[in-house]
Design a protein around this motif. Sequence first.
Motif, PDB file in Angstrom:
ATOM      1  N   UNK A   1      18.673  37.151  52.714  1.00 32.50           N
ATOM      2  CA  UNK A   1      19.724  36.527  51.928  1.00 32.50           C
ATOM      3  C   UNK A   1      20.744  37.535  51.439  1.00 32.50           C
ATOM      4  N   UNK A   2      20.271  38.697  50.981  1.00 26.26           N
ATOM      5  CA  UNK A   2      21.182  39.719  50.480  1.00 26.26           C
ATOM      6  C   UNK A   2      22.053  40.283  51.597  1.00 26.26           C
ATOM      7  N   UNK A   3      21.472  40.473  52.760  1.00 24.30           N
ATOM      8  CA  UNK A   3      22.259  40.978  53.892  1.00 24.30           C
ATOM      9  C   UNK A   3      23.334  39.972  54.300  1.00 24.30           C
ATOM     10  N   UNK A   4      22.979  38.688  54.314  1.00 26.67           N
ATOM     11  CA  UNK A   4      23.968  37.645  54.614  1.00 26.67           C
ATOM     12  C   UNK A   4      25.063  37.628  53.549  1.00 26.67           C
ATOM     13  N   UNK A   5      24.662  37.772  52.298  1.00 22.28           N
ATOM     14  CA  UNK A   5      25.636  37.764  51.207  1.00 22.28           C
ATOM     15  C   UNK A   5      26.602  38.936  51.331  1.00 22.28           C
ATOM     16  N   UNK A   6      26.086  40.120  51.653  1.00 24.21           N
ATOM     17  CA  UNK A   6      26.951  41.298  51.797  1.00 24.21           C
ATOM     18  C   UNK A   6      28.014  41.059  52.853  1.00 24.21           C
ATOM     19  N   UNK A   7      27.615  40.474  53.982  1.00 16.63           N
ATOM     20  CA  UNK A   7      28.569  40.191  55.061  1.00 16.63           C
ATOM     21  C   UNK A   7      29.701  39.290  54.572  1.00 16.63           C
ATOM     22  N   UNK A   8      29.372  38.267  53.778  1.00 14.59           N
ATOM     23  CA  UNK A   8      30.377  37.334  53.275  1.00 14.59           C
ATOM     24  C   UNK A   8      31.228  37.966  52.168  1.00 14.59           C
ATOM     25  N   UNK A   9      30.607  38.741  51.290  1.00 14.10           N
ATOM     26  CA  UNK A   9      31.380  39.429  50.250  1.00 14.10           C
ATOM     27  C   UNK A   9      32.368  40.413  50.888  1.00 14.10           C
ATOM     28  N   UNK A  10      31.929  41.077  51.957  1.00 14.54           N
ATOM     29  CA  UNK A  10      32.823  42.023  52.635  1.00 14.54           C
ATOM     30  C   UNK A  10      33.989  41.305  53.299  1.00 14.54           C
ATOM     31  N   UNK A  11      33.758  40.105  53.808  1.00 17.91           N
ATOM     32  CA  UNK A  11      34.868  39.308  54.344  1.00 17.91           C
ATOM     33  C   UNK A  11      35.848  38.949  53.234  1.00 17.91           C
ATOM     34  N   UNK A  12      35.305  38.719  52.043  1.00 16.63           N
ATOM     35  CA  UNK A  12      36.169  38.392  50.903  1.00 16.63           C
ATOM     36  C   UNK A  12      37.100  39.557  50.575  1.00 16.63           C
ATOM     37  N   UNK A  13      36.558  40.795  50.584  1.00 20.46           N
ATOM     38  CA  UNK A  13      37.416  41.937  50.243  1.00 20.46           C
ATOM     39  C   UNK A  13      38.330  42.321  51.396  1.00 20.46           C
ATOM     40  N   UNK A  14      37.989  41.910  52.601  1.00 18.23           N
ATOM     41  CA  UNK A  14      38.929  42.094  53.715  1.00 18.23           C
ATOM     42  C   UNK A  14      40.166  41.233  53.510  1.00 18.23           C
ATOM     43  N   UNK A  15      39.965  40.050  52.939  1.00 16.37           N
ATOM     44  CA  UNK A  15      41.090  39.149  52.662  1.00 16.37           C
ATOM     45  C   UNK A  15      41.864  39.586  51.424  1.00 16.37           C
ATOM     46  N   UNK A  16      41.155  40.146  50.428  1.00 15.08           N
ATOM     47  CA  UNK A  16      41.798  40.623  49.209  1.00 15.08           C
ATOM     48  C   UNK A  16      41.157  41.957  48.839  1.00 15.08           C
ATOM     49  N   UNK A  17      41.854  43.036  49.147  1.00 17.15           N
ATOM     50  CA  UNK A  17      41.297  44.375  48.949  1.00 17.15           C
ATOM     51  C   UNK A  17      41.164  44.744  47.477  1.00 17.15           C
ATOM     52  N   UNK A  18      41.660  43.890  46.555  1.00 13.14           N
ATOM     53  CA  UNK A  18      41.545  44.149  45.118  1.00 13.14           C
ATOM     54  C   UNK A  18      40.665  43.110  44.416  1.00 13.14           C
ATOM     55  N   UNK A  19      39.769  42.495  45.162  1.00 15.56           N
ATOM     56  CA  UNK A  19      38.897  41.430  44.644  1.00 15.56           C
ATOM     57  C   UNK A  19      37.706  42.077  43.928  1.00 15.56           C
ATOM     58  N   UNK A  20      37.878  42.381  42.645  1.00 15.70           N
ATOM     59  CA  UNK A  20      36.875  43.140  41.876  1.00 15.70           C
ATOM     60  C   UNK A  20      35.520  42.456  41.860  1.00 15.70           C
ATOM     61  N   UNK A  21      35.505  41.151  41.683  1.00 14.87           N
ATOM     62  CA  UNK A  21      34.242  40.418  41.568  1.00 14.87           C
ATOM     63  C   UNK A  21      33.411  40.558  42.837  1.00 14.87           C
ATOM     64  N   UNK A  22      34.072  40.508  43.999  1.00 13.06           N
ATOM     65  CA  UNK A  22      33.348  40.646  45.268  1.00 13.06           C
ATOM     66  C   UNK A  22      32.780  42.055  45.415  1.00 13.06           C
ATOM     67  N   UNK A  23      33.555  43.072  45.032  1.00 13.71           N
ATOM     68  CA  UNK A  23      33.041  44.442  45.085  1.00 13.71           C
ATOM     69  C   UNK A  23      31.802  44.599  44.193  1.00 13.71           C
ATOM     70  N   UNK A  24      31.847  43.995  43.011  1.00 12.62           N
ATOM     71  CA  UNK A  24      30.707  44.086  42.095  1.00 12.62           C
ATOM     72  C   UNK A  24      29.462  43.484  42.731  1.00 12.62           C
ATOM     73  N   UNK A  25      29.622  42.344  43.382  1.00 14.91           N
ATOM     74  CA  UNK A  25      28.459  41.687  43.986  1.00 14.91           C
ATOM     75  C   UNK A  25      27.949  42.426  45.220  1.00 14.91           C
ATOM     76  N   UNK A  26      28.825  43.141  45.913  1.00 12.84           N
ATOM     77  CA  UNK A  26      28.343  43.999  46.998  1.00 12.84           C
ATOM     78  C   UNK A  26      27.444  45.088  46.417  1.00 12.84           C
ATOM     79  N   UNK A  27      27.879  45.678  45.309  1.00 14.82           N
ATOM     80  CA  UNK A  27      27.059  46.706  44.647  1.00 14.82           C
ATOM     81  C   UNK A  27      25.717  46.130  44.205  1.00 14.82           C
TER      82      UNK A  27
END
Length: 687
Positions: free
Chosen positions: A324-350
């Motif tokens: 689940x975490x690996x799948x989530x990372x892939x989707x969070x990374x797609x989110x920051x690809x769309x918005x490179x300043x998406x702080x919330x997505x970066x936090x959840x990747x961490x």
Amino acid sequence: MSHEPNIEDSFIDQIETIILENLCNEQFGVSELAETMNMSRSNLLRKIKKTTALSASQFIRQVRLKKSMQMLQETQLTVSEISYQVGFGSISYFIKCFREYYGHPPGEVGKGTLVEEKEPVQTHYFKRHQRQIIATSTLFLVLVISFFIFSKKETTKAVEIEKSIAVLPFKNESNNSSNLYFVNGLMESALNNLQKIEDLRVISRTSVEKYRHTNKSIPEIAEELDVNYLVEGSGQRVGDRVLLNIQLIDASTDTPIWVKQYNQKVVDVFDLQNEVAKKIADAIKAKVTAFEMEQIDKKPTENLLAYDYYLQALDPYNTRTMEGLEEAISLFEKAVEEDSQFALAYAYIAFSYYYIDLFQKQKQYTELINNNADKALLYNAKSAESLIAKAVYYMHIKEYRLALPHLEKALEYNPNSSAVVNMLSSLYANYIPNTAKYLTYALKGIQLDIAANDSITKSYIYLNLSNALIQNGFTEEASKYIDESLNYSPNNYFAPYVKAYILYARHRDIEQTKKALMLELQKDTTRLDILQEVAKLHYYQEDYDTAFLYYEKFVEARIESDLDIYPHEDIKIGLVYEKMGLDEKASEFFTSYADFCENDESIYKSVSVAALYAHEGKIDEAIEQLKVFATKSNYQYWLLLFMKMDPVFKPLKNHPEFNNVMQKIDERFWENHSQLKNTLEDQGLIK
């Protein structure tokens, strides 16, 4: 003019009588008073506050102090004797409270200058003729405004209901199950926005998840969650529109007090989420500060596709499984690809990398955790999630003190974050010892995580709370919660261990404690925690032969598994080996212990060094270290229970200052205990 008894006076007289009947019982506090009065704790607190302008714990202390003054004037008892007879476990704390209340120490009563009881500035009730003057006079309005507000508004002001709320899982009204992530995202966003309001107590997501498919009624759910309001919602996404039905329910009457149907474009989803939080807060009259409003209004991203990827990632992320975490990372990374300043997505990747690495012996993702946390802070430094991300990085590299300020600041931005509260509880329990803060956060955590999904999780929550309580000397309360822990999970790995020591705190029966621990050791002979505890109890009894048998097994297992555990116990092990004539081996343990003392940064360093000096024959230096420790606060109850029987301190017992310094350590603990109890009662954390 009527001479019927005033109702408020009668109430005060009644509770004063009850307090006086339980005067010598130090443990008789707000909860016990409420039970005796057959009142809820909240009603008792409210009524005492309204009538006296004091908190309930302050009022109880006031009654004790007034009685102590009477006893000082009318009896020949000493200050020490009176202190204990009026329910103060610590003489120094009694003197401190007495001085604050009367303006002079109790020892001066009866010396000719200060024999009359001094009327305090705050009194619990005015005499009837004074009330009549206040009621008819405007001349003294400014002086008595607080009394006027309390007395005049009683008949018109409704009793304030605690603003406690739970957001239940939203229902997906679409036939398309892939739409569920979007509905879940709406629910999570509503929850997150409400959590930012300090005037609310908002139950965690993990506690409400169990009600996703429940058949329980609203009153049943509210009772289990201990909340007064529930939020229900259902919705779906249809093309470029969001359909959402939402209602706020008063649990006491099972009736909606705010209902709204939304049909808006997806591009307006942030405005919708923010409006929901504001409408709910307004409906239950929650105070929302300008800063909290700013936090609620702040959009996480302007890019809706990035936000959609983020919402899709939440469900697999919440599984906390590797997949689940690996799948989530892939989707969070797609989110920051769309918005490179998406702080919330970066936090959840961490967060995701942190959880993947958490139980790995070889850490792989340290830099990824740090880099993503830094990006989260760069793009939104006022986000609780950004701060938590940096905190978990510091926890990952074991720089626990650096994690603290980030977590405490995160709690300012999200006062209802159970994740932050639980992390702080763990830090203060294990890495930065502070028993008072450990207990405070454990109690806050149980308020937010009141209904965890399964009995095992509940068992460990109650275990943690019980452990925090006993460390602060709350023996009866600890006993109650350790039994709760075992009721939820009789196979809880650690609860019997903690219970054995709680029973020792109650009965001081070391043989009973040894038997209880031996039963646990027989269940699993590889348990090094139990093995060294059994050895230590024999050591305290100076049964060195038996202590050696258990310590030897413990040492062999520690070496074999290459474990750096219990270094603070090496002086005990060294002393036992020395008693067995194994001087060379004993010397290794003493050297190891000296290294531990040098690197120790905790509040216990001075007492650890005192033990080392005592063994080395540096008696005066050891006493000086104990004096340093006597100035510390919030140390564990176990020190009081076992320090005096520890053989390592035997060389100090003939020192003329030993008993005095040990008494100061004891008094300091109970002074901290009393202050903490009052604080927790005032905050409503102890019921």
